[in-house]
Design an enzyme around this catalytic site. Structure first.
Site, PDB file in Angstrom:
ATOM      1  N   CYS A  42       0.828  -1.219   0.000  1.00 56.37           N
ATOM      2  CA  CYS A  42       0.000   0.000   0.000  1.00 56.37           C
ATOM      3  C   CYS A  42       0.866   1.275   0.000  1.00 56.37           C
ATOM      4  CB  CYS A  42      -1.005  -0.031   1.136  1.00 56.37           C
ATOM      5  SG  CYS A  42      -2.421   1.013   0.799  1.00 56.37           S
TER       6      CYS A  42
ATOM      7  N   HIS B 113      -3.349  -5.244   1.884  1.00 59.87           N
ATOM      8  CA  HIS B 113      -2.649  -5.480   3.158  1.00 59.87           C
ATOM      9  C   HIS B 113      -2.692  -6.956   3.569  1.00 59.87           C
ATOM     10  CE1 HIS B 113      -2.153  -1.255   4.571  1.00 59.87           C
ATOM     11  NE2 HIS B 113      -3.125  -1.048   3.700  1.00 59.87           N
TER      12      HIS B 113
ATOM     13  N   GLU C  30      -0.859  -8.494   5.530  1.00 58.65           N
ATOM     14  CA  GLU C  30      -0.491  -8.653   6.949  1.00 58.65           C
ATOM     15  C   GLU C  30      -1.729  -8.661   7.848  1.00 58.65           C
ATOM     16  OE1 GLU C  30      -0.225  -6.001   5.182  1.00 58.65           O
ATOM     17  OE2 GLU C  30      -0.673  -4.197   6.359  1.00 58.65           O
TER      18      GLU C  30
HETATM   19  N1  GLN Z   1      -3.504   6.431   1.198  1.00 62.41           N
HETATM   20  C1  GLN Z   1      -2.187   6.181   1.738  1.00 62.41           C
HETATM   21  C2  GLN Z   1      -1.127   6.988   0.974  1.00 62.41           C
HETATM   22  O1  GLN Z   1      -1.418   7.585   0.004  1.00 62.41           O
HETATM   23  C3  GLN Z   1      -1.855   4.701   1.706  1.00 62.41           C
HETATM   24  C4  GLN Z   1      -2.817   3.933   2.575  1.00 62.41           C
HETATM   25  C5  GLN Z   1      -2.287   2.666   3.170  1.00 62.41           C
HETATM   26  O2  GLN Z   1      -1.080   2.416   3.213  1.00 62.41           O
HETATM   27  N2  GLN Z   1      -3.187   1.864   3.681  1.00 62.41           N
HETATM   28  O3  GLN Z   1       0.003   6.998   1.384  1.00 62.41           O
END
Ligand code: GLN
Length: 186
Positions: free
Chosen positions: A78, A167, A169
């Site tokens: 992410c 995610h 994890e």
């Molecule tokens: N929206 C976050 C970003 O732009 C990422 C979100 C996440 O890691 N769950 O950094």
């Protein structure tokens, strides 16, 4: 046992440490270049990518991380995926450019920004948690797509590096972490 560093400046690094332990590796929280040097691979967790980049700069970790990545595997989930991309938009921000992909941040919109869905991966389905996830908007010729959701690539690897926009994890399934462990020489 393979030692996996988890960047622990910000975000959900503790869940990745637990997942690595469940997958049979040894997890180390990384906050300094000395801690990084002892690791066989590194996970950059989810969190907030702008904040994480600023903290990397403050801690003097950008260059050590690029050096590390030139030899060893890095996996970004992410916000971590955003940091591994070549080009980041909405808004634009610097990144490590370790994989030949572009990402658009927070691209699923406010109403449906967090959800648990079933995605298609090689060899079947996988339950995936998305939280304000980026969308991979361009994939170069090098990266290989390992998982898709609604037609969008959400799990990719390029050589030793790997990203997920979700995610793993946060679920019991260890396939993503096990694949990353396989990239680390034993
Ligand atoms: N929206 C976050 C970003 O732009 C990422 C979100 C996440 O890691 N769950 O950094």
């Amino acid at each position: 046992m393979k030692t996996v560093g988890v960047l622990a400046l910000q975000g959900d690094f503790e869940a990745h440490c637990r997942a690595i332990a469940r997958a049979g590796g040894s997890a180390v929280e990384v906050r300094t270049k000395e801690a990084l040097a002892g690791c066989g691979g590194l996970i950059i967790p989810g969190g907030e990518s702008t904040t994480m980049w600023k903290l990397l700069e403050i801690e003097g970790l950008i260059e050590p991380l690029k050096q590390f990545a030139s030899e060893k595997p890095v996996y970004g989930s992410c916000a971590g995926a955003i940091l591994l991309a070549k080009e980041v938009t909405r808004p634009a921000q610097p990144s490590l450019g370790l994989m030949d992909i572009d990402v658009v941040r927070n691209a699923y919109g406010r109403q449906i920004d967090s959800r648990i869905v079933t995605i298609c991966v090689e060899g079947g389905d996988l339950e995936a948690v998305f939280i304000r996830a980026p969308v991979v908007s361009r994939v170069g010729s090098g990266p290989r797509i390992l998982g898709k959701y609604n037609g969008d690539p959400v799990w990719l690897e390029e050589g030793r590096h790997m990203i997920t926009t979700f995610h793993p994890e946060l679920t019991a399934d260890l396939r993503v972490h096990k694949r990353f462990l396989e990239k680390i020489p034993g």
